[in-house]
Write a protein that holds these residues in place. Structure first.
Motif, mmCIF file in Angstrom:
data_model
loop_
_atom_site.group_PDB
_atom_site.id
_atom_site.type_symbol
_atom_site.label_atom_id
_atom_site.label_comp_id
_atom_site.label_asym_id
_atom_site.label_seq_id
_atom_site.Cartn_x
_atom_site.Cartn_y
_atom_site.Cartn_z
ATOM 1 N N ILE A 188 69.415 25.895 -91.934
ATOM 2 C CA ILE A 188 68.257 26.526 -91.303
ATOM 3 C C ILE A 188 67.127 25.495 -91.308
ATOM 4 O O ILE A 188 66.885 24.838 -92.327
ATOM 5 C CB ILE A 188 67.835 27.777 -92.101
ATOM 6 N N VAL A 189 66.434 25.366 -90.180
ATOM 7 C CA VAL A 189 65.312 24.431 -90.080
ATOM 8 C C VAL A 189 64.073 25.207 -89.638
ATOM 9 O O VAL A 189 64.115 25.953 -88.654
ATOM 10 C CB VAL A 189 65.605 23.295 -89.080
ATOM 11 N N LEU A 190 62.993 25.022 -90.373
ATOM 12 C CA LEU A 190 61.709 25.632 -90.035
ATOM 13 C C LEU A 190 60.690 24.513 -89.871
ATOM 14 O O LEU A 190 60.593 23.626 -90.726
ATOM 15 C CB LEU A 190 61.265 26.601 -91.143
ATOM 16 N N ILE A 191 59.942 24.560 -88.775
ATOM 17 C CA ILE A 191 58.937 23.536 -88.491
ATOM 18 C C ILE A 191 57.582 24.222 -88.407
ATOM 19 O O ILE A 191 57.402 25.183 -87.649
ATOM 20 C CB ILE A 191 59.245 22.790 -87.181
ATOM 21 N N ASP A 192 56.633 23.715 -89.175
ATOM 22 C CA ASP A 192 55.301 24.318 -89.241
ATOM 23 C C ASP A 192 54.389 23.747 -88.158
ATOM 24 O O ASP A 192 54.665 22.700 -87.584
ATOM 25 C CB ASP A 192 54.704 24.065 -90.627
ATOM 26 N N ASP A 193 53.296 24.426 -87.916
ATOM 27 C CA ASP A 193 52.211 23.945 -87.054
ATOM 28 C C ASP A 193 52.684 23.592 -85.643
ATOM 29 O O ASP A 193 52.326 22.547 -85.092
ATOM 30 C CB ASP A 193 51.516 22.729 -87.683
ATOM 31 N N CYS A 194 53.464 24.468 -85.039
ATOM 32 C CA CYS A 194 53.989 24.200 -83.700
ATOM 33 C C CYS A 194 53.126 24.795 -82.595
ATOM 34 O O CYS A 194 53.146 24.307 -81.470
ATOM 35 C CB CYS A 194 55.410 24.748 -83.579
ATOM 36 N N LEU B 270 65.787 23.152 -94.380
ATOM 37 C CA LEU B 270 64.861 22.034 -94.191
ATOM 38 C C LEU B 270 63.560 22.585 -93.619
ATOM 39 O O LEU B 270 63.565 23.240 -92.575
ATOM 40 C CB LEU B 270 65.465 21.016 -93.216
ATOM 41 N N TYR B 271 62.465 22.325 -94.315
ATOM 42 C CA TYR B 271 61.144 22.755 -93.863
ATOM 43 C C TYR B 271 60.317 21.512 -93.566
ATOM 44 O O TYR B 271 60.015 20.735 -94.469
ATOM 45 C CB TYR B 271 60.473 23.610 -94.934
ATOM 46 N N LEU B 272 59.983 21.295 -92.297
ATOM 47 C CA LEU B 272 59.221 20.122 -91.885
ATOM 48 C C LEU B 272 57.747 20.479 -91.735
ATOM 49 O O LEU B 272 57.377 21.288 -90.877
ATOM 50 C CB LEU B 272 59.766 19.579 -90.558
ATOM 51 N N ASP B 273 56.914 19.855 -92.578
ATOM 52 C CA ASP B 273 55.481 20.154 -92.564
ATOM 53 C C ASP B 273 54.676 18.971 -93.097
ATOM 54 O O ASP B 273 53.700 19.139 -93.814
ATOM 55 C CB ASP B 273 55.190 21.412 -93.384
ATOM 56 N N SER B 274 55.077 17.770 -92.769
ATOM 57 C CA SER B 274 54.337 16.602 -93.240
ATOM 58 C C SER B 274 53.440 16.074 -92.124
ATOM 59 O O SER B 274 53.369 16.656 -91.052
ATOM 60 C CB SER B 274 55.316 15.519 -93.708
ATOM 61 N N TYR B 275 52.818 14.984 -92.357
ATOM 62 C CA TYR B 275 51.972 14.261 -91.403
ATOM 63 C C TYR B 275 51.003 15.197 -90.695
ATOM 64 O O TYR B 275 51.278 15.722 -89.613
ATOM 65 C CB TYR B 275 52.816 13.507 -90.375
#
Length: 191
Positions: A147-153, A110-115
């Motif tokens: 695996i979870v990756l979160i962008d713009d942290c 899961l790649y979270l990079d919305s909003y």
């Protein structure tokens, strides 16, 4: 991907994630917030749809990329077509929370990079709340090797991941790598 695309602050986490995806033999991948500039965005917004789409094409996996913005979806689809990735990538125009809530399969990545995030504190809060809602919508489809990756942290006020990372850490996840992007796995992740 050739080095000319650079990926700057995302290069190392992308590389680490792809190594873990190979070890776990990931097959089902989801990205929220599609690559609206295709590979042109490799030095700015990351071009993750193409990066993970190419990985999927080389590893018999599949990537769903979801975005609510019609223009972003069209631009991402153009790049997917150009890169000949349609067999491994599907671009969806939808609210990401609704899409994740309705998703039926188990999710390996899961790649979270919305909003989009901004300097406006109200926008920051809404972005952080949105990412937490996304995770909660798909949480029951994640498993021990997900695996979870979160962008713009690494942005002011904790970036996109502030709330979702805190929630995950309280619910059996751990940080595998923390940089501009934050990579999380289950506490008992086997790799």
């Amino acid at each position: 991907m050739p080095f000319k695309y650079d990926f700057r602050k995302r290069r190392n986490t992308f590389r680490k994630v792809m190594g873990l995806l190979s070890k776990t033999k990931a097959k089902m991948m989801i990205e929220t917030g599609t690559s609206r500039e295709g590979l042109k965005g490799a030095k700015s917004n990351g071009a993750a749809t193409i990066v993970f789409g190419k990985w999927a094409s080389e590893n018999a996996a599949f990537l769903h990329s979801v975005d609510i913005n019609e223009k972003s979806v069209a631009n991402a689809q153009t790049e997917v077509d150009k890169q000949k990735l349609n067999e491994w990538v599907k671009i969806h125009e939808s609210d990401s929370v609704a899409f994740l809530d309705a998703f039926a399969d188990k999710v390996d990545f899961l790649y979270l990079d919305s909003y989009d995030y901004s300097s406006n504190v109200e926008v920051q809060k809404k972005s952080q709340e949105h990412h937490l809602k996304e995770f909660k919508a798909i949480e029951n489809k994640l498993h021990d090797k997900s695996i979870v990756l979160i962008d713009d942290c690494d942005l002011p006020n904790g970036g996109k991941g502030k709330l979702v990372i805190a929630y995950m850490l309280e619910n059996g996840w751990r940080i595998e790598e923390e940089a501009y992007q934050v990579l999380l796995v289950r506490e008992d992740f086997p790799y």
